[in-house]
Design an enzyme around this catalytic site. Structure first.
Site, mmCIF file in Angstrom:
data_model
loop_
_atom_site.group_PDB
_atom_site.id
_atom_site.type_symbol
_atom_site.label_atom_id
_atom_site.label_comp_id
_atom_site.label_asym_id
_atom_site.label_seq_id
_atom_site.Cartn_x
_atom_site.Cartn_y
_atom_site.Cartn_z
ATOM 1 N N GLU A 76 -2.220 35.812 37.217
ATOM 2 C CA GLU A 76 -2.541 34.752 38.153
ATOM 3 C C GLU A 76 -1.455 33.672 38.110
ATOM 4 O OE1 GLU A 76 -4.488 34.660 40.436
ATOM 5 O OE2 GLU A 76 -5.031 32.588 40.931
ATOM 6 N N TYR A 77 -1.014 33.342 36.893
ATOM 7 C CA TYR A 77 0.065 32.369 36.757
ATOM 8 C C TYR A 77 1.291 32.845 37.544
ATOM 9 C CZ TYR A 77 3.370 29.095 34.773
ATOM 10 O OH TYR A 77 4.309 28.116 34.633
ATOM 11 N N ASP A 78 1.639 34.103 37.317
ATOM 12 C CA ASP A 78 2.821 34.662 37.983
ATOM 13 C C ASP A 78 2.681 34.619 39.500
ATOM 14 O OD1 ASP A 78 3.791 35.135 35.520
ATOM 15 O OD2 ASP A 78 3.464 37.301 35.532
ATOM 16 N N GLU A 155 2.306 12.764 8.542
ATOM 17 C CA GLU A 155 2.705 13.800 9.504
ATOM 18 C C GLU A 155 3.574 14.835 8.823
ATOM 19 O OE1 GLU A 155 4.958 11.633 12.390
ATOM 20 O OE2 GLU A 155 3.356 10.172 12.661
ATOM 21 N N ARG A 178 20.062 13.327 18.536
ATOM 22 C CA ARG A 178 20.171 12.106 17.761
ATOM 23 C C ARG A 178 21.638 11.729 17.536
ATOM 24 N NH1 ARG A 178 20.699 11.296 12.215
ATOM 25 N NH2 ARG A 178 19.861 9.313 11.496
ATOM 26 N N TYR A 270 6.830 12.485 17.702
ATOM 27 C CA TYR A 270 6.377 11.756 16.519
ATOM 28 C C TYR A 270 6.651 10.258 16.542
ATOM 29 C CZ TYR A 270 11.186 12.805 14.998
ATOM 30 O OH TYR A 270 12.544 12.939 14.922
ATOM 31 N N LYS A 335 3.989 7.095 7.227
ATOM 32 C CA LYS A 335 4.388 5.891 7.953
ATOM 33 C C LYS A 335 3.273 4.854 7.876
ATOM 34 C CE LYS A 335 6.782 8.776 11.322
ATOM 35 N NZ LYS A 335 6.702 9.417 12.630
ATOM 36 N N CYS A 456 16.545 61.287 -4.466
ATOM 37 C CA CYS A 456 16.419 62.751 -4.404
ATOM 38 C C CYS A 456 17.743 63.464 -4.190
ATOM 39 C CB CYS A 456 15.423 63.153 -3.318
ATOM 40 S SG CYS A 456 16.067 62.909 -1.655
ATOM 41 N N CYS A 471 17.384 58.317 4.125
ATOM 42 C CA CYS A 471 17.457 59.524 3.317
ATOM 43 C C CYS A 471 16.899 60.646 4.177
ATOM 44 C CB CYS A 471 16.611 59.340 2.062
ATOM 45 S SG CYS A 471 16.122 60.894 1.314
HETATM 46 S S1 IVH Z 1 10.110 9.626 12.003
HETATM 47 C C1 IVH Z 1 12.314 5.817 11.785
HETATM 48 N N1 IVH Z 1 8.475 11.673 11.904
HETATM 49 O O1 IVH Z 1 13.237 13.732 10.007
HETATM 50 C C2 IVH Z 1 11.591 7.098 11.773
HETATM 51 N N2 IVH Z 1 10.799 12.057 11.620
HETATM 52 O O2 IVH Z 1 15.110 12.050 8.175
HETATM 53 C C3 IVH Z 1 12.446 8.259 12.059
HETATM 54 N N3 IVH Z 1 11.400 14.418 11.338
HETATM 55 O O3 IVH Z 1 15.752 12.678 12.176
HETATM 56 C C4 IVH Z 1 11.838 9.557 12.150
HETATM 57 N N4 IVH Z 1 9.365 15.218 11.483
HETATM 58 O O4 IVH Z 1 14.428 14.765 12.818
HETATM 59 C C5 IVH Z 1 9.753 11.255 11.824
HETATM 60 N N5 IVH Z 1 6.936 13.394 11.872
HETATM 61 C C6 IVH Z 1 8.204 12.975 11.795
HETATM 62 C C7 IVH Z 1 9.271 13.874 11.599
HETATM 63 C C8 IVH Z 1 10.572 13.374 11.513
HETATM 64 C C9 IVH Z 1 10.635 15.517 11.325
HETATM 65 C C10 IVH Z 1 12.865 14.416 11.155
HETATM 66 C C11 IVH Z 1 13.608 13.766 12.284
HETATM 67 C C12 IVH Z 1 14.463 12.698 11.675
HETATM 68 C C13 IVH Z 1 14.457 13.070 10.231
HETATM 69 C C14 IVH Z 1 14.505 11.815 9.394
#
Ligand code: IVH
Length: 719
Positions: A76-78, A155, A178, A270, A335, A456, A471
């Site tokens: 259906e998607y297709d 996380e 980045r 994130y 965090k 063998c 073998c």
């Molecule tokens: S927060 C200021 N959350 O880890 C906060 N980073 O060493 C910056 N990464 O370059 C990042 N999972 O590529 C954050 N849940 C997460 C993450 C995460 C992976 C990586 C990200 C970042 C590196 C930081």
């Protein structure tokens, strides 16, 4: 249906017909040149239909890729996708950049442009152990002068690449790497091909998008996609990727977005880069929640916890789960959840003071390749195995690692004496993934495939176009015989209790058994004569062998050890043909008509049943009394669990999750990866985590192992 199937459909660059190629529409095929433009009502209908199709397709993609809970059958998607492509082809003026047809199709770039991040993309400090983490917690609480507990968002630290996505008025306008944190590369065309990246935000009816929104997150490659990609590369004799992160990076940095589109990448957000024209919530976790509403994938393992102890517990829990996740993580990011507190804490050099990454033990290490041995497997495949200077990696000491095959040895350019990188990820067998040629000593030995089987002495064959050397001894080779019999007796096969590897080896070495059938001719006396075997255990083993005669067709098929016929394929073959006599006579086309059976598997099955000695063994087994209940062939809508979606989580004592899934599918159920309102029931084994919580929250039926086994039994299925 497999994810890759839809991936290839959605992302198939050829799916965009020539008419749909122009995304802007030239001046000459604008509204006036458009044949339907004169008929206003038709045009309005087309506009409405296009909008409707996009909405349905976007929603289906979201369900599929972000929620992991498919809502629309593939066909259906297709069909709808094709309809949209056709309409857009006829009305190029109506094509917009955020249409689902426009994910792929852009021309290759000659280089990436650089982009400057308005808000720098920072990195994180690391905590290598509990002491480091405790020190971090205490530093934060000291700085805040806050004796009460601090709330943290926890996380998984995804092991991929940090990416920034900018949305203007709800539409994706830029994707960037980045880079060094201040300046990255413009990879917009590539991120657009990632199905879990929304091309526009999902908005409620009365909602206006923020004028500018920058979402940050990780682009990563799930484990299964990575393994598949490397397997394909190995088969084609191409270079493999060391790990999923390198594979994701390599895929994202392709100048041709069509190549990126073919790679199984995902995006999980994130953090917020910046937002204009909107009020910020109080907590980081609330921002992520809002991202989820806008259609982004957020990590379902993320949790908000209070205080040091809870953070330490979260770490332990996730460390336990690490191997079961379908993507790689290299730690946990903690965090401070309150944005106000984050602000008070601020930054130091290039990392925030309010966050830290608690790292897991490394999965890659360097060591010295001290020698190579060649092992012979069940199908005769000869595998070079590296003997290593013992090294602690992925939580255990490793002294052997696979080199896969001679092509891989050549590709790696490995020599005895080299310093190599070993990778041990989860339960996957350790592998040599890289040679550090810079560290090569003056004296090294090349690695040669033996001409004769080390077990063998039969001739070793390397078939043109196949990476694996074999073998040629077949069941004459004791190694193949042993491995084949071990497989035959194993739990998912004939399930002969007590017939362990050591006993099989002795039985073969002492000449008591040569084929599967010989097992059923063993008497207690012979078995009792083996080392460390008493009369009691010998009796038990004879009884277990006799009990295994009553089996099921799928188990029997699996036990035969046909190449590439695993539990699920054996189920499908049994279900499809119903009768062994029919299966044995099936031709290539009939075999390819079976679910999940492609030309290669069909060829293996065909080849297996055409070998006279295999036919003889099967006849002998049946004559010795191996039997199974008749398999009733049922069409899909007659199956008892047809139309029901199940999710399997946690550890089951009686079987692995893959087998549980195969059995549910055999009964007609669909098996999804995550719990949603559409889930019929959750099968929850021991240590079920977030999926159980979610099911309970949604009031979805939960089956514990006993209830699950009862369900299977009710429908006549035994694991
Ligand atoms: S927060 C200021 N959350 O880890 C906060 N980073 O060493 C910056 N990464 O370059 C990042 N999972 O590529 C954050 N849940 C997460 C993450 C995460 C992976 C990586 C990200 C970042 C590196 C930081």
């Amino acid at each position: 249906m497999k994810e890759s199937d839809r991936m290839s459909k959605v992302n198939d660059p050829n799916a965009n017909g020539p008419k749909a190629k122009s995304t802007q529409g030239s001046l000459f095929d604008g509204p006036t040149a458009n044949p339907s433009a004169g008929h206003d009502s038709t045009h309005t209908d087309v506009v409405a239909r296009i909008a409707e199709l996009r909405k349905t397709l976007d929603q289906a993609s979201y369900q599929y890729y972000v929620l992991d809970d498919p809502s629309l059958p593939d066909v259906e998607y297709d069909r709808l996708f094709k309809e949209l492509q056709t309409l857009e082809g006829e009305h190029p003026d109506l094509v917009t950049q955020d249409s689902p047809t426009q994910r792929v199709g852009a021309a290759p770039l000659s280089a990436f442009e650089t982009v400057t991040h308005e808000v720098p993309m920072l990195s994180l400090d690391n905590a290598m152990n509990e002491t480091d983490f405790t020190a971090f917690y205490e530093r934060v609480s000291g700085l805040l002068n806050k004796p009460e507990t601090i709330r943290f968002a926890c996380e998984p630290k995804l092991d991929g690449l940090a990416v920034s996505l900018v949305y203007e008025n709800g539409v994706l306008v830029r994707g960037a790497t980045r880079g060094d944190g201040s300046v990255g590369e413009n990879i917009t065309l590539n991120v657009r091909t990632i199905p879990s990246v929304p091309l526009r935000l999902q908005l409620a009816d009365d909602e206006t998008p923020p004028p500018v929104l920058e979402v940050r997150g990780e682009v990563y490659m799930p484990k299964a996609g990575f393994e598949k990609l490397n397997e394909q590369a190995r088969q084609k004799g191409e270079k493999t990727f060391v790990n999923p992160r390198n594979a994701a990076a390599g895929s994202l940095r392709q100048l041709d977005p069509k190549l990126t589109a073919k790679r199984p990448l995902e995006f999980c957000c994130y953090s917020l880069g910046r937002i204009e024209g909107a009020q910020l919530p109080e907590f980081h976790s609330a921002i992520l929640q809002q991202f989820g509403k806008w259609g982004f994938k957020t990590n379902p393992e993320m949790a908000v916890v209070d205080g040091l102890q809870a953070c330490l517990e979260y770490y332990e829990q996730l460390a336990q789960k690490r191997n079961d996740l379908n993507y790689e993580i290299d730690g946990i990011v903690f965090k401070v959840d309150s944005l106000a507190l984050q602000q008070r804490l601020g930054f130091i050099s290039r990392a925030p003071r309010w966050a830290i990454a608690r790292k897991f033990p490394a999965q890659e290490e360097m060591t010295v390749l001290e020698g190579v041995e060649f092992q012979v497997g069940r199908t005769g495949a000869i595998t070079p195995v590296a003997r290593l200077k013992p090294i602690f990696v992925g939580g255990v000491t490793v002294s052997n690692a696979t080199l896969h095959n001679m092509d891989e040895v050549e590709r790696l350019d490995a020599r005895v004496g080299d310093t190599v990188v070993i990778r041990r990820a989860g339960d996957v067998i350790p592998q040599v993934v890289k040679v550090i040629t810079e560290k090569r000593p003056a004296q090294t030995h090349s690695i040669q495939l033996p001409k004769a089987c080390p077990v063998c002495g039969s001739h070793v064959e390397r078939i043109e176009g196949e990476a694996v050397a074999r073998c040629s001894g077949g069941l004459v080779c004791a190694a193949q015989r042993k491995e084949a019999i071990k497989h035959f007796a194993s739990r998912k096969a004939m399930d002969i209790d007590g017939l362990g590897d050591k006993i099989v080896e002795q039985l073969v070495d002492e000449g008591h058994i040569e084929s599967f059938a010989d097992l059923y001719r063993l008497d207690a006396q012979t078995i009792a004569s083996l080392e460390r075997m008493g009369p009691k255990s010998a009796d038990n083993l004879v009884n277990a062998i006799a009990a295994s005669k009553q089996t099921t067709l799928p188990k029997f098929l699996y036990a035969l050890g046909i190449r590439e016929v695993g539990v699920a394929t054996a189920q499908n073959l049994a279900q499809h043909f119903g009768d062994l006599r029919v299966l044995v006579r099936a031709d290539q086309a009939a075999l390819e008509a079976v679910d999940d059976v492609g030309p290669i598997v069909a060829k293996h099955v065909l080849h297996f049943f055409s070998e006279p000695h295999n036919q003889k063994v099967i006849d002998q087994l049946v004559a010795l009394g191996i039997q199974w209940p008749v398999v009733e062939k049922k069409s899909a809508d007659e199956l008892p669990l047809n139309g029901q979606t199940y999710v399997v989580t946690g550890t089951l004592a009686a079987m692995g999750r893959d087998q549980a899934k195969a059995l549910l599918q055999q009964l007609g159920a669909k098996v999804a990866g995550s719990v949603s309102a559409k889930t019929h029931a959750l099968v929850a084994g021991e240590k079920a985590g977030s999926k159980l919580a979610k099911a309970q929250e949604l009031g979805i039926e939960v089956l514990d192992e006993a209830a699950f086994l009862a369900l299977l039994e009710k429908h006549g299925v035994t694991p």
